[in-house]
Design an enzyme around this catalytic site. Structure first.
Site, PDB file in Angstrom:
ATOM      1  N   HIS A  39      30.441 -24.482  17.296  1.00 45.00           N
ATOM      2  CA  HIS A  39      30.781 -23.214  16.651  1.00 45.00           C
ATOM      3  C   HIS A  39      29.915 -22.071  17.173  1.00 45.00           C
ATOM      4  CE1 HIS A  39      30.541 -20.283  13.279  1.00 45.00           C
ATOM      5  NE2 HIS A  39      31.839 -20.488  13.256  1.00 45.00           N
TER       6      HIS A  39
ATOM      7  N   CYS B 195      29.442  10.163  17.196  1.00 41.21           N
ATOM      8  CA  CYS B 195      28.259   9.636  17.899  1.00 41.21           C
ATOM      9  C   CYS B 195      27.522   8.558  17.103  1.00 41.21           C
ATOM     10  CB  CYS B 195      27.309  10.763  18.276  1.00 41.21           C
ATOM     11  SG  CYS B 195      26.600  11.595  16.853  1.00 41.21           S
TER      12      CYS B 195
HETATM   13  C1  PEP Z   1      24.548   8.864  12.516  1.00 45.35           C
HETATM   14  O1  PEP Z   1      24.067   9.063  11.401  1.00 45.35           O
HETATM   15  O2  PEP Z   1      25.684   8.420  12.705  1.00 45.35           O
HETATM   16  C2  PEP Z   1      23.762   9.133  13.723  1.00 45.35           C
HETATM   17  C3  PEP Z   1      24.304   9.020  14.920  1.00 45.35           C
HETATM   18  O3  PEP Z   1      22.454   9.462  13.572  1.00 45.35           O
HETATM   19  P1  PEP Z   1      21.291   8.429  13.207  1.00 45.35           P
HETATM   20  O4  PEP Z   1      21.825   7.063  13.434  1.00 45.35           O
HETATM   21  O5  PEP Z   1      20.174   8.787  14.100  1.00 45.35           O
HETATM   22  O6  PEP Z   1      21.029   8.738  11.770  1.00 45.35           O
END
Ligand code: PEP
Ligand code: MG
Length: 843
Positions: free
Chosen positions: A420, A796
């Site tokens: 697994h 992001c």
């Molecule tokens: C987020 O909050 O998605 C981000 C990219 O910033 P951090 O992870 O640095 O808080």
């Protein structure tokens, strides 16, 4: 509506469908259509197999009567919709009985007949009737085995082929319904109601005199995908089991180590090459072909997609496209995006000193170092602290999959290459060593005893090498992976197709350089706080935090300025021609302060302040809820000097890089915004600094200022916020945290329970919660765009490297996603696949 027939002979024109009879049945039909010498085969559709599991057997005498040879020996193999979903193992030589034994004794000799009969009784008893293995392994003759069978079952060994087939079909259909089989296939993406088809085939394995035997052949290397004939052939009806016995098998191609099929049967070898080539062109895939030679005649029993490791899967798809057999778009669709991350895995630095603790099975490639943890909760907690970890288990079960997602590597005491842990780790692209010799894991004490007797506890650091199976002491240096031509082709083709940008989250020179190697469209998030964790800078940062008033603070910031400026100049230089989005300081200041005790004393000494003052300041900075406290833009407004220093560093670096000839495209991003006024205040100051730097240096430059949308309010108010922001970048880590009211750092403790109980379908920190957080994204994007049609939209958070999230953002009209450099290739391929699928749907 006509009922589906309960079984169908596979002919060129029969109605055989992968969705009803499984992929093996469909593939066999393709082989039949290619006029390859496939033995007569009958396919049982999913419905029939389901009926069999529930006790409704089709008319077996009618099925058997379709085959008109004597003595008749049959095989049954599973045929699920997708071969990745597995299925019970094949049962061969059904029909072996006293009569067949006598016939074979006359034609092939007593020994061969005995072997076949003994092997069949064993597999029938153990795999079909599920009797204890041991007495049958001890039985040395068919007579012994039959007697043992009679003793265990209180009935004679069945002589009738219909009775044998009945039991085999029942056993295979029930095995498919078993819990572990279900969990394993679901881990491979099978739906709950996935069906199993079965194929019943006439055995054609060297029953007569003359050249006879069986083998398997592959035409590419499963490791690299390069053309290479490998496989094995075993003469004279010794059966498939014996194929595992390397000593007795022939090599396929000419080989100095022993006799080969190529030397002994050159015509058959040439015919096999033609079969491989036909499969490649007609089935448009590299196939592994199972064959027999019966009295000098070749039979093709089965062909399955050639098993392949990550590198080979990319190489094969790319080669098929380069040779014009499949279009590039199809090659891209054939590669699971996460497979790419496996190619990118680090290897142990060959020159690094290594102290081997133990060895196990090299179950999934790549090397990883980290602190050891013993359960999923600890692995998830480590992930939320951004701390690499190696999950150690005695063996893994589906309950551990969450922890494996969070871990950097997996080590198990038990298991092998197909256990697994190995299967799941390969699916996740996670380095894994299984069956490590002499380990003794105690989950209760969270310890593992090594063969040397040494005891490791939770938190100790080890390195595992999933490519060699070694377990090493401490953190061993690793090397970046080698990226070959096929990988580069796939990246180029993805770039040609995709219509959404992919940037990297990169804070260091190393990250940016790697990102550039992967051909990113820029940096989407540079977390500046990471630049302060270097010990020298940390002390200056702490001086700044401890400053009595604005003047002292300005003095400390003055010292930080050139450090930041140098960092940014280098980043701009590496990323010349591409945008670099720098986020102003985000975390609460106390994150830069030491924890109690030794750290505080050292800080007092470094700052030449009394310990009591340091303690008091640390205490004063403590917050009940730091993630919702004085951080992000709040810090920028309460202590404007910090952001001013950062803005100056960015602009001075812009000028320096421009003067050095770089094409600089700076972007500044404000974190944790909740209101338009925050942006206005910060923007006014930053614009003023930009003007000042331009005046001081006599150099003009442009820059873009944007906002991180990571609070629900910022998403809701995106309309008015975007009036002062050139871009909105959704930080889905914080946005998920705040939408759920769920701490990023603590969710690991109960996330597995939540997912197991079906409260959440997935961990929303790993897979974007399309229903909730996704709605905020759509809403924020629409409001932002309405107020400012040219606003750039981006994501992001960690989700930027998750294939489904990339597709979500693309469909929502985002301009780019940004993810860690190692996930860039995955995001690019996912973006290309999403574009291809949209284009196909539009046709
Ligand atoms: C987020 O909050 O998605 C981000 C990219 O910033 P951090 O992870 O640095 O808080
Ligand atoms: Mg954030």
């Amino acid at each position: 509506m006509l009922d589906t027939p309960r079984f169908t002979e596979i002919t060129p024109t029969a109605d055989i469908r992968a969705s009803r009879h499984g992929s093996r049945a469909k593939c066999l039909q393709r082989l039949v259509r290619m006029d390859l010498p496939v033995p007569q085969t009958v396919a049982l559709p999913f419905d029939t197999v389901r009926d069999i599991a529930e006790g409704r057997m089709p008319d077996l005498s009618m099925l058997i009567s379709l085959f008109d040879v004597q003595p008749l020996l049959l095989s049954v193999r599973s045929s699920s919709a997708t071969s990745d979903w597995g299925g019970p193992g094949a049962v061969l030589n059904i029909g072996m009985n006293d009569e067949a034994h006598a016939w074979l004794s006359n034609t092939l000799g007593h020994d061969v007949a005995d072997k076949l009969y003994l092997r069949f009784i064993r597999s029938y008893a153990i795999e079909v009737m599920r009797l204890d293995e041991e007495p049958f392994i001890d039985a040395k003759t068919p007579e012994d085995a039959r007697a043992t069978f009679e003793e265990e079952m209180d009935e004679p060994f069945p002589q009738n082929i219909a009775d044998q087939l009945d039991a085999v079909l029942r056993s295979m259909s029930r095995a498919w319904e078993g819990t572990s089989a279900r969990l394993l296939r679901q881990a491979q993406g099978a739906p709950i109601d996935a069906g199993l088809g079965l194929v019943v085939q006439k055995m054609a394995q060297g029953m007569g005199p003359g050249q006879s035997g069986s083998g398997v052949v592959q035409f590419v290397s499963p490791a690299t995908g390069e053309p290479q004939v490998t496989g094995r052939y075993l003469g004279q009806a010794m059966g498939r089991d014996a194929l595992r016995n390397r000593d007795k098998a022939l090599y396929l191609t000419h080989d100095d180590r022993g006799p080969s099929l190529q030397d002994q049967l050159p015509e058959i070898y040439a015919e096999l090459l033609r079969v491989g080539d036909a499969c490649r062109h007609r089935l448009r895939e590299e196939m592994q072909v199972e064959f027999t030679i019966d009295q000098g005649r070749l039979h093709v029993l089965d062909a399955v997609r050639c098993p392949r490791q990550a590198r080979a899967s990319v190489a094969i798809a790319a080669a098929l496209a380069r040779d014009g057999i499949i279009p590039r778009s199809e090659a891209l669709l054939r590669i699971a995006p996460n497979v790419l991350s496996r190619l990118l895995h680090r290897q142990i630095d060959a020159d690094a000193p290594r102290s081997v603790l133990t060895r196990g099975v090299a179950a999934s490639p790549g090397a990883a170092s980290g602190r050891i943890v013993f359960d999923s909760a600890a692995a998830q907690a480590a992930l939320s602290r951004d701390e690499p970890c190696i999950l150690i288990r005695r063996e893994t079960s589906p309950d551990d999959v969450r922890g494996m997602h969070a871990a950097d590597g997996v080590l198990t005491e038990r298991g092998g290459a197909t256990s697994h842990a190995a299967v799941i780790a390969r699916g996740l692209g996670l380095p894994c060593v299984t069956g490590a010799t002499g380990l003794s894991v105690s989950h209760r004490h969270k310890t593992v005893r090594l063969p040397s007797g040494r005891l490791l506890s939770e938190g100790d650091v080890i390195t595992i090498d999933g490519s060699s199976g070694e377990v090493l002491d401490g953190a061993v240096p690793t090397q970046e992976p080698m990226l070959d031509g096929a990988f580069r082709d796939v990246m180029t083709w993805s770039d040609d197709v995709r219509d959404i940008g992919v940037r990297a989250n990169a804070d260091t020179i190393a990250d940016a350089t790697l990102a550039r190697t992967f051909g990113v469209d820029g940096i989407g998030l540079c977390r500046t706080e990471h630049m302060f964790f270097d010990p020298v800078r940390l002390t200056v940062m702490r001086e700044m935090i401890f400053a009595e008033g604005p003047e002292d603070r300005a003095a400390a910031l003055e010292r930080l300025l050139p450090m930041q400026r140098d960092d940014f100049t280098e980043l701009f230089d590496i990323m010349s021609g591409l945008p670099v989005c720098i986020r102003l300081l985000d975390p609460p200041l106390h994150e830069f302060l030491p924890s109690e005790g030794e750290g505080e004393r050292a800080l007092a000494a470094a700052l030449d302040k009394p310990l009591s003052e340091v303690k008091a300041r640390v205490k004063a900075l403590q917050e009940y809820n730091p993630m919702l406290g004085m951080r992000g833009v709040r810090l920028g407004i309460a202590m404007p000097e910090i952001y001013e220093m950062q803005a100056r560093a960015i602009f001075e670096a812009t000028v320096a890089a421009l003067r050095a000839g770089a094409d600089v495209r700076p972007e500044i991003m404000i974190p944790l915004v909740t209101a338009r006024r925050e942006v206005e205040l910060v923007k006014r100051r930053i614009d003023a600094i930009a003007s000042a730097v331009q005046a001081e240096t006599g150099t003009e430059f442009t820059y873009r200022l944007g906002v991180m949308v990571e609070t629900p309010r910022a998403a809701l108010r995106a309309g008015e916020i975007s009036e002062t922001a050139a871009f909105l970048s959704f930080g889905t880590n914080d946005l998920t945290q705040m939408t759920y009211g769920l701490s990023r750092d603590d969710a690991g403790r109960f996330m597995s329970t939540y997912v197991n109980e079906g409260v959440y379908p997935e961990d929303p920190f790993q897979t974007l919660d399309v229903d909730g957080v996704g709605e905020l994204l759509l809403l924020g994007a629409a409001r932002g765009r309405q107020a400012r049609p040219d606003v750039t939209l981006a994501l992001c958070g960690e989700h930027g490297g998750n294939p489904e999230s990339v597709s979500f953002c693309r469909l929502a009209g985002f301009d780019y996603v940004s993810c860690s450099p190692f996930r860039v290739p995955v995001a690019k391929l996912a973006a290309a696949q999403s574009t291809i699928l949209s284009n196909q749907a539009a046709k």
